[in-house]
Design an enzyme around this catalytic site. Structure first.
Site, short mmCIF file in Angstrom:
data_model
loop_
_atom_site.label_atom_id
_atom_site.label_comp_id
_atom_site.label_asym_id
_atom_site.label_seq_id
_atom_site.Cartn_x
_atom_site.Cartn_y
_atom_site.Cartn_z
N GLN A 77 0.82 -1.21 0.00
CA GLN A 77 0.00 0.00 0.00
C GLN A 77 0.86 1.27 0.00
OE1 GLN A 77 -3.16 0.41 -0.48
NE2 GLN A 77 -3.73 -1.75 -0.50
N SER A 78 2.02 1.20 -0.62
CA SER A 78 2.96 2.32 -0.64
C SER A 78 2.39 3.56 -1.32
CB SER A 78 4.24 1.89 -1.35
OG SER A 78 5.06 3.01 -1.64
N ASN A 79 2.41 4.69 -0.61
CA ASN A 79 2.04 5.97 -1.22
C ASN A 79 3.04 6.38 -2.28
OD1 ASN A 79 -0.28 6.54 0.52
ND2 ASN A 79 1.20 6.84 2.15
#
Length: 338
Positions: A77-79
């Site tokens: 879920q890396s921004n």
């Protein structure tokens, strides 16, 4: 000290972002302090948050050096990975994401957005990712070279001596923000996860001689890790840009708010996110800003910031990280004020 000479930059972010006074939050938690938020969550929509400031310089470098592919890495879920995917899509660059963790059974949040942006995605088990990441980067760069392409490896969070320019530049904005708001001196609190934002802020505060004390609330690892990482990013910046002014920086870390681990928040964080959203219409996320805001309030209550009336919280974005953990708000008692 004269303003630094910036390297090439691609305009991706909506700048300047506003500095907003939190009147009700100040009354609720401030204990006589004024609480402000630097709204870097408003730096764009899909390119929102602190990552886009770094990418402006990283992508400009990629274009100038003839790269056609961006390879980067992060959690599922890396921004940063999501922002890189959309920056690449906007500029016609291919993007390949190396993600830590099993592929989600359901596409949601940043992982869904990565797919919509057309990124190539490989998910690796955590143990393999941690032990083999440099080799994975090298293997994929070799793969693309074999296809006659040129791939740039971008580190976690875009945090290196190039990416730090994003928050050196942000300090130019902060100087104007403070003057407009009539703030003589303040504490500046930010979440720190890969170190680059904090390194850029520390450099920028020195370069622009701002009356700001920068604190990073670590959302993973520990204080020593970030002391070392910020020092490494600063040294990389000095090595890459030897003509830049020589400055002295300080790294301050508010440790103790990681909780059970990176990306894992307890019920108190979810309750705080819900309360602040209802109180100020300001949405934090459970991975970065929720933990950092909680840490700031705890330190404020303990008297950490007693020497200064104003406290500025840097909102580094991350709204899409709320949705994969939506069920947690039921247990945190989320809801309106009635």
């Amino acid at each position: 000290m004269p303003a630094p000479e910036f390297p090439p930059r691609v305009e991706l972010a909506r700048r300047p972002t506003p500095l907003q006074y939190l009147a009700r939050a100040s009354e609720r938690w401030g204990q006589g302090h004024r609480l402000w938020v630097k709204r870097d969550d408003l730096s764009g929509c899909l390119l929102s948050g602190n990552k886009v400031r770094k990418l402006e310089f990283i992508v400009a470098h990629a274009l100038a050096e003839g790269y056609d592919t961006l390879i980067t890495c992060g959690g599922v879920q890396s921004n940063h990975c999501r922002a890189t995917a959309f920056a690449g899509a906007q500029l016609g660059l291919s993007v390949h994401l190396l993600l830590r963790g099993d592929e989600p059974a359901v596409s949601e949040g940043n992982f869904l957005l990565d797919q919509l942006a057309g990124a190539t995605i490989n998910c690796y088990p955590k143990r393999q990712y941690v032990s083999e990441l440099p080799d994975l980067f090298a293997a994929w760069q070799t793969h693309y070279a074999g296809l006659g392409r040129k791939a740039l490896a971008i580190p976690t969070g875009g945090s290196d001596g190039l990416g730090v320019w994003g928050y050196i530049a942000a300090c130019e904005e902060l100087a104007a923000d403070l003057a407009t708001a009539g703030i003589d001196r303040a504490h500046l609190v930010t979440a720190t996860g890969s170190g680059g934002t904090q390194a850029g802020l520390a450099l920028g505060v020195s370069l622009y001689d701002l009356s700001l004390t920068v604190w990073g609330v670590n959302v993973c690892d520990d204080e020593q890790y970030f002391l070392d990482k910020v020092a490494a990013d600063t040294a990389d910046w000095q090595a890459r840009f030897p003509a830049a002014p020589t400055v002295t920086t300080e790294t301050r870390v508010l440790d103790g708010y990681v909780g059970a681990g990176y990306g894992v928040a307890d019920s108190e964080v979810f309750a705080l996110i819900a309360e602040l959203a209802a109180l100020e219409g300001l949405l934090l996320d459970p991975v970065y800003t929720g933990k950092a805001f909680q840490g700031m309030l705890a330190e404020l209550e303990a008297g950490r910031f007693r020497d200064c009336r104003d406290i500025v919280f840097l909102h580094t974005g991350g709204v899409f990280g709320v949705f994969p953990q939506a069920q947690q708000f039921e247990f945190a008692g989320a809801g309106g004020r009635g």
